[in-house]
Design a protein around this motif. Structure first.
Motif, PDB file in Angstrom:
ATOM      1  N   ILE A  29       1.912 -22.689  81.630  1.00 50.78           N
ATOM      2  CA  ILE A  29       2.299 -22.310  80.312  1.00 50.78           C
ATOM      3  C   ILE A  29       1.719 -23.356  79.188  1.00 50.78           C
ATOM      4  O   ILE A  29       1.142 -22.793  78.164  1.00 50.78           O
ATOM      5  N   VAL A  30       1.635 -24.744  79.567  1.00 51.66           N
ATOM      6  CA  VAL A  30       1.154 -25.756  78.559  1.00 51.66           C
ATOM      7  C   VAL A  30      -0.305 -25.153  78.464  1.00 51.66           C
ATOM      8  O   VAL A  30      -1.264 -25.512  77.473  1.00 51.66           O
ATOM      9  N   THR A  37      -5.598 -18.389  71.733  1.00 54.03           N
ATOM     10  CA  THR A  37      -4.731 -17.401  72.630  1.00 54.03           C
ATOM     11  C   THR A  37      -3.587 -17.024  72.005  1.00 54.03           C
ATOM     12  O   THR A  37      -3.008 -15.764  72.409  1.00 54.03           O
ATOM     13  N   LEU A  38      -2.702 -17.506  71.185  1.00 54.41           N
ATOM     14  CA  LEU A  38      -1.616 -17.420  71.088  1.00 54.41           C
ATOM     15  C   LEU A  38      -1.438 -16.255  70.075  1.00 54.41           C
ATOM     16  O   LEU A  38      -2.174 -16.158  68.951  1.00 54.41           O
ATOM     17  N   ASP A  39      -0.614 -15.068  70.382  1.00 58.44           N
ATOM     18  CA  ASP A  39      -0.538 -14.012  69.545  1.00 58.44           C
ATOM     19  C   ASP A  39       0.283 -14.196  68.130  1.00 58.44           C
ATOM     20  O   ASP A  39       1.456 -14.577  68.165  1.00 58.44           O
ATOM     21  N   GLY A  40      -0.347 -14.254  66.931  1.00 56.28           N
ATOM     22  CA  GLY A  40       0.243 -14.693  65.843  1.00 56.28           C
ATOM     23  C   GLY A  40       1.659 -13.758  65.653  1.00 56.28           C
ATOM     24  O   GLY A  40       2.894 -14.710  65.348  1.00 56.28           O
ATOM     25  N   THR A  43       4.434 -14.607  68.225  1.00 56.37           N
ATOM     26  CA  THR A  43       4.756 -15.881  67.874  1.00 56.37           C
ATOM     27  C   THR A  43       5.861 -16.020  66.774  1.00 56.37           C
ATOM     28  O   THR A  43       6.996 -16.652  66.744  1.00 56.37           O
ATOM     29  N   TRP A  44       5.588 -15.413  65.721  1.00 60.62           N
ATOM     30  CA  TRP A  44       6.191 -15.240  64.509  1.00 60.62           C
ATOM     31  C   TRP A  44       7.778 -14.773  64.969  1.00 60.62           C
ATOM     32  O   TRP A  44       8.750 -15.236  64.486  1.00 60.62           O
ATOM     33  N   ALA A 144       4.256 -17.795  76.564  1.00 60.32           N
ATOM     34  CA  ALA A 144       3.749 -19.034  75.427  1.00 60.32           C
ATOM     35  C   ALA A 144       4.422 -19.317  74.586  1.00 60.32           C
ATOM     36  O   ALA A 144       5.134 -20.247  73.808  1.00 60.32           O
ATOM     37  N   PRO A 145       4.434 -18.063  73.553  1.00 59.18           N
ATOM     38  CA  PRO A 145       5.132 -17.893  72.216  1.00 59.18           C
ATOM     39  C   PRO A 145       6.505 -18.414  72.424  1.00 59.18           C
ATOM     40  O   PRO A 145       7.146 -19.205  71.339  1.00 59.18           O
ATOM     41  N   ARG A 146       7.227 -17.820  73.389  1.00 56.99           N
ATOM     42  CA  ARG A 146       8.712 -18.160  73.273  1.00 56.99           C
ATOM     43  C   ARG A 146       9.045 -19.692  73.912  1.00 56.99           C
ATOM     44  O   ARG A 146       9.973 -20.127  73.053  1.00 56.99           O
ATOM     45  N   VAL A 147       7.939 -20.128  74.562  1.00 55.74           N
ATOM     46  CA  VAL A 147       8.323 -21.546  74.789  1.00 55.74           C
ATOM     47  C   VAL A 147       8.003 -22.505  73.731  1.00 55.74           C
ATOM     48  O   VAL A 147       8.988 -23.514  73.264  1.00 55.74           O
ATOM     49  N   LEU A 148       7.143 -22.137  72.947  1.00 55.90           N
ATOM     50  CA  LEU A 148       6.714 -22.879  71.642  1.00 55.90           C
ATOM     51  C   LEU A 148       7.669 -22.655  70.653  1.00 55.90           C
ATOM     52  O   LEU A 148       8.354 -23.844  70.211  1.00 55.90           O
ATOM     53  N   ALA A 149       8.476 -21.412  70.662  1.00 57.36           N
ATOM     54  CA  ALA A 149       9.295 -21.234  69.626  1.00 57.36           C
ATOM     55  C   ALA A 149      10.723 -22.029  70.121  1.00 57.36           C
ATOM     56  O   ALA A 149      11.274 -22.678  69.208  1.00 57.36           O
TER      57      ALA A 149
END
Lengths: 258, 252
Positions: A29-30, A37-40, A43-44, A144-149
């Motif tokens: 994930i990291v 690559t992060l889908d905007g 992620t939002w 990845a977006p979920r982990v970041l969030a």
């Protein structure tokens, strides 16, 4: 005897397999988390669903947590007569330990379980395979977006929730202990709990990461229809709770020893 | 508003559970009941040991680091820790742990039964789901939550004592002192454990029985069960702490 030993061995191997799987997933994930690559939009959406939607439950939990801590501290006060002790004791307990842990447990139930259920449903209904067929890497697009969030939002929710907990504590001390709100607030400020507050925030973000990895691991590993999704959610919340307590111990020890 | 309705339905479920208990549900479902006692109790032992052990370790560690700066000696730490553990942390943390483990388990189990129409099949056989599914889980949870709280409290206190003894050289005797613990403390802790034990299975069973849709629905029901059960524990903790403070401990 042999059955018992082999059962113990099987449990140990299962545990090691899970831990290894979690570690590999965390590293992957990291690695997949670059701004390119992060889908905007995804992620939002994740930020909204993780943060805004769990705001109410975190605030409610925090208010009650502060109130409970003041009641518990107040019991020593009315015996010993040391009123100046309430603000420090309740503030210290809330900011350094109980606030982040309770908010983390609530967050794990609300967001972590939800995330496992969502990813699990996608796996069961073969939506994840469909993503792969479209040459979209599910780890970068979904996970990845979920982990970041979760990391960012649990940090922010702890920062806010701590303040709500102190507010709840102040109201309780005025109503139940007869210590005015202003005096309680003054005690908390004079106790100078900045380092405890920072420790709580560090704990919050570490909890966020461990909840995120655990919930994604179990969500992506779902097998066998609706019953499988339920089992996965059950396993995810159990391991996330253990993760919260173990990382709590680790962060607390490191913070004080370094 | 919908939350109020849900709360009302939970109270109705609680009433139905008691009603079926008085009609001999546990005697008829004694096998299910025994199985649930095992599921709730024995299978949570490791989980409770780890979490309460860690909690005892970290709390004593942090408290002693603070006390070191203010007080010259530590004789008050052990008794005060044991008292707070009995009143507050053993019941509440064990309750939250049971809410996540058992609450999500009950909701997932009943929810997937609803989705695969096994609950409808029960109704076809003239068996009431509350009688057949909820009552045994409810009483298993009440009994085991109290027992696990007592066990978890012991684990936490022993873990804390080990930290105090090996890291701060506090003697076992001065740590394991029950000088601050009175009858009201124990009553307060047990009251909390019993109340959580009743609230958790009701919140979880309600979420499970109200499942709609397929695997998505089961996931949503499990999430709702964990959130509602944990929140019920926090609110009940506040109410019972306030109640004990005013009426049990004889404060003004």
């Amino acid at each position: 005897m042999i059955g018992w030993v082999s059962g113990l061995g099987a449990a140990l191997i299962g545990l090691l397999e899970t831990l290894g799987g979690l570690a590999i997933l965390a590293v992957r994930i990291v690695r997949s988390m670059s701004p390119r690559t992060l889908d905007g939009r995804e992620t939002w959406r994740a930020f909204y669903k993780v943060g805004v939607k769990s705001y109410a439950i975190v605030v409610m939990t925090a208010l009650f947590t502060g109130a409970i801590m003041v009641i518990q501290a107040g019991q020593f006060v009315s015996k010993a007569g040391a009123t100046s002790f309430v603000g420090w004791a309740a503030g210290f307990a809330v900011l350094a330990e109980i606030g982040p842990v309770l908010i983390g447990l609530m967050f794990s139930g609300r967001v972590g379980a939800n995330n496992t259920a969502e990813l699990g449903t996608m796996v069961v209904t073969e939506q994840v395979d469909a993503l792969r067929a479209l040459a979209i890497e599910p780890l970068g697009y979904l996970v990845a977006p979920r982990v970041l969030a979760m990391v960012v939002m649990l940090f922010l929710l702890t920062a806010l929730g701590d303040l709500f907990a102190l507010f709840g504590g102040g109201v309780t001390s005025e109503l139940l202990l007869g210590i005015p709100f202003r005096v309680f607030a003054q005690q908390v400020i004079e106790a100078n709990l900045t380092s405890e507050y920072l420790l709580g925030l560090v704990k919050g973000s570490v909890f966020g990461f461990s909840i995120a990895v655990v919930s994604c691991y179990f969500g992506l590993g779902v097998k066998g229809g609706a019953a499988g999704v339920g089992r996965a959610v059950n396993n995810a919340v159990v391991l996330a709770a253990i993760g919260i307590f173990v990382t709590d111990l680790a962060v607390g020890l490191l913070w004080n020893l370094l | 508003m919908s939350q109020l309705y849900a709360f009302g339905r939970a109270l109705a479920l609680l009433r139905d559970t008691w009603k079926w208990t008085f009609r001999g549900s546990l005697r008829r479902q004694s096998k299910v009941f025994a199985r649930q006692l095992y599921e709730v109790g024995n299978r949570s032992l490791l989980f409770i040991t780890v979490t309460l052990g860690v909690l005892g370790t970290i709390s004593v560690f942090q408290v002693l680091l603070q006390v070191e700066r203010i007080l010259p000696e530590f004789s008050v730490v052990g008794p005060a820790f044991i008292q707070t553990m009995i009143r507050e942390f053993a019941p509440t943390i064990a309750g939250l742990i049971i809410a996540t483990r058992v609450g999500s388990g009950i909701a997932a189990e009943i929810g997937s039964m609803v989705v695969t129409e096994q609950v409808d099949a029960l109704r076809l056989c003239n068996a009431n789901p509350v009688d057949y599914l909820v009552a045994p889980r409810f009483w298993a949870c009440v009994i085991q939550n109290v027992l696990l709280t007592v066990y978890g409290g012991l684990v936490g206190i022993c873990a804390g004592a080990c930290v105090a003894h090996y890291a701060w050289q506090i003697s076992w005797g001065s740590f394991f002192s029950l000088s601050l613990v009175g009858f009201p403390d124990v009553i307060s802790g047990l009251l909390k454990a019993t109340a959580y034990g009743m609230a958790i299975p009701i919140a979880a069973a309600q979420a499970g029985l109200e499942t709609t849709g397929g695997s998505e629905g089961v996931g949503a029901a499990t999430t709702r069960a964990v959130v509602n059960a944990s929140f019920a524990v926090v609110v009940l903790d506040f109410l019972l702490s306030g109640f004990s403070f005013l009426f049990l401990f004889g404060n003004p």
